[in-house]
Write a protein that holds these residues in place. Structure first.
Motif, PDB file in Angstrom:
ATOM      1  N   LEU A  22      -0.114 -22.571  -3.583  1.00 33.66           N
ATOM      2  CA  LEU A  22      -0.983 -21.661  -2.847  1.00 33.66           C
ATOM      3  C   LEU A  22      -2.076 -22.447  -2.129  1.00 33.66           C
ATOM      4  O   LEU A  22      -2.522 -23.486  -2.639  1.00 33.66           O
ATOM      5  CB  LEU A  22      -1.630 -20.654  -3.791  1.00 33.66           C
ATOM      6  N   PRO A  23      -2.545 -21.991  -0.975  1.00 32.91           N
ATOM      7  CA  PRO A  23      -3.724 -22.608  -0.350  1.00 32.91           C
ATOM      8  C   PRO A  23      -4.925 -22.481  -1.276  1.00 32.91           C
ATOM      9  O   PRO A  23      -5.162 -21.417  -1.850  1.00 32.91           O
ATOM     10  CB  PRO A  23      -3.917 -21.784   0.931  1.00 32.91           C
ATOM     11  N   ILE A  24      -5.659 -23.553  -1.431  1.00 32.81           N
ATOM     12  CA  ILE A  24      -6.754 -23.546  -2.409  1.00 32.81           C
ATOM     13  C   ILE A  24      -7.864 -22.578  -2.025  1.00 32.81           C
ATOM     14  O   ILE A  24      -8.565 -22.042  -2.890  1.00 32.81           O
ATOM     15  CB  ILE A  24      -7.303 -24.978  -2.597  1.00 32.81           C
ATOM     16  N   GLY A  25      -8.003 -22.297  -0.720  1.00 32.32           N
ATOM     17  CA  GLY A  25      -9.002 -21.329  -0.294  1.00 32.32           C
ATOM     18  C   GLY A  25      -8.733 -19.938  -0.836  1.00 32.32           C
ATOM     19  O   GLY A  25      -9.660 -19.158  -1.061  1.00 32.32           O
ATOM     20  N   VAL A  26      -7.456 -19.616  -1.045  1.00 37.16           N
ATOM     21  CA  VAL A  26      -7.097 -18.321  -1.628  1.00 37.16           C
ATOM     22  C   VAL A  26      -7.604 -18.231  -3.065  1.00 37.16           C
ATOM     23  O   VAL A  26      -8.158 -17.208  -3.494  1.00 37.16           O
ATOM     24  CB  VAL A  26      -5.572 -18.117  -1.579  1.00 37.16           C
ATOM     25  N   ILE A  27      -7.431 -19.312  -3.824  1.00 36.76           N
ATOM     26  CA  ILE A  27      -7.864 -19.331  -5.227  1.00 36.76           C
ATOM     27  C   ILE A  27      -9.378 -19.270  -5.339  1.00 36.76           C
ATOM     28  O   ILE A  27      -9.929 -18.488  -6.131  1.00 36.76           O
ATOM     29  CB  ILE A  27      -7.330 -20.591  -5.939  1.00 36.76           C
TER      30      ILE A  27
END
Length: 336
Positions: free
Chosen positions: A308-313
């Motif tokens: 997953l893109p880390i910005g989502v987390i």
């Protein structure tokens, strides 16, 4: 007084220990699992697939996470001190919008084929132009108006977001994918030279910010009162703004837009250690690095082997944590 310093030391060492544990665990997990006990022997061997994975992929990635997370946490603490507003973060001033627009233009016009430095350079130039605009337009009668700067930064964010959405709506599918992936944030940076630059910027920024710990403490009373205490408030604000903006711009140019780190980490650190910037700066730096390392672990493992893109987390976790923190503060205020 001695008890306070001991508590600061204990908290800093606890954060540092937690960061070390998170780093060790981070380099051991992934599509190829590596036993923690085998890491020293793999690194000493200097050969093999596991050695390549550790030295070329996971260790640079976790170092980048510490540098970017620490820088964003630190810049958040600095900007919240300047504006005396706990809701201000590095991206509030439009820095992420300017960097994103720079990268979007490079992708749209196909200039990223010019080399591996094209996207980071475009992002950093976009961030610098935004910083220049906010700083220039924030000047009022020769003085820096921080409230004016904040409003201008918010407006620049809206304008750049609108331009980016327009460009995305008229771009091709492959270019759209590249823009979206960058905007969501990523720590997958193979260029070790860029990682070294970010590490250097984060360390220099931390050291430089401590030269202004006393002005930041005084600015909590207001710019006028800080001046009466012998602080050159205007000059301190200008220098701190430049330091924080350059750090945030560098982070965005390399890792993309990673939200909530600069907002939630300084806020949580303030709740634990108080508002004294002599400890708050270091706590925000270590806390930001820890938060991003943990977020990266989740991003790489939650839907493994995909990522997953880390910005989502950071957006999901940071948002939930922030709401919980605000609820606890409201509950305590009612009890008191």
């Amino acid at each position: 007084m001695k008890k306070k310093y001991l508590s600061w030391l204990f908290f800093s060492l606890t954060l540092l220990a937690a960061l070390v544990i998170a780093v060790i665990y981070s380099v051991s997990v992934g599509e190829v699992k590596i036993s923690i006990s085998d890491i020293p022997s793999i690194l000493s061997s200097g050969d093999g697939m596991d050695y390549f994975i550790l030295t070329k992929i996971r260790i640079p990635r976790v170092i980048l996470a510490i540098a970017v997370g620490g820088s964003l946490g630190l810049t958040g603490a600095i900007l919240q001190g300047i504006y005396r507003n706990p809701l201000v973060e590095p991206y509030t001033l439009g820095i992420s919008g300017g960097a994103s627009l720079g990268v979007t233009l490079v992708v749209i016009f196909g200039l990223y084929d010019a080399g591996m430095y094209a996207l980071p350079l475009a992002g950093f130039v976009g961030a610098l132009l935004t910083i220049f605009l906010v700083y220039t337009l924030g000047m009022k009668r020769g003085n820096l108006d921080i409230n004016r700067m904040l409003l201008i930064g918010v407006m620049i964010s809206f304008v750049t977001s609108s331009i980016i959405m327009f460009l995305m709506s008229v771009s091709t599918t492959d270019k759209l994918h590249g823009i979206v992936f960058w905007v969501m944030g990523s720590l997958d940076e193979p260029n070790t030279n860029l990682i070294r630059v970010i590490i250097s910027i984060s360390i220099i920024g931390l050291i430089a910010s401590y030269l202004f710990a006393r002005p930041l403490n005084a600015l909590q009373l207001g710019q006028a009162k800080a001046t009466h205490l012998g602080i050159n408030a205007s000059t301190s604000i200008q220098i701190l703004f430049v330091i924080a903006s350059l750090m945030a711009g560098a982070c965005v140019s390399v890792a993309g837009v990673i939200g909530f780190v600069g907002l939630i980490i300084p806020h949580m650190a303030r709740q634990i250690v108080g508002t004294d910037y002599r400890i708050l700066l270091l706590s925000s730096f270590l806390g930001g690095g820890l938060f991003l390392v943990l977020s990266d672990i989740i991003a790489r493992t939650i839907i493994a082997p995909s990522e997953l893109p880390i910005g989502v987390i950071t957006g999901m976790v940071g948002g939930v944590v922030f709401m919980v923190v605000l609820s606890n503060i409201r509950r305590k205020s009612k009890l008191s």
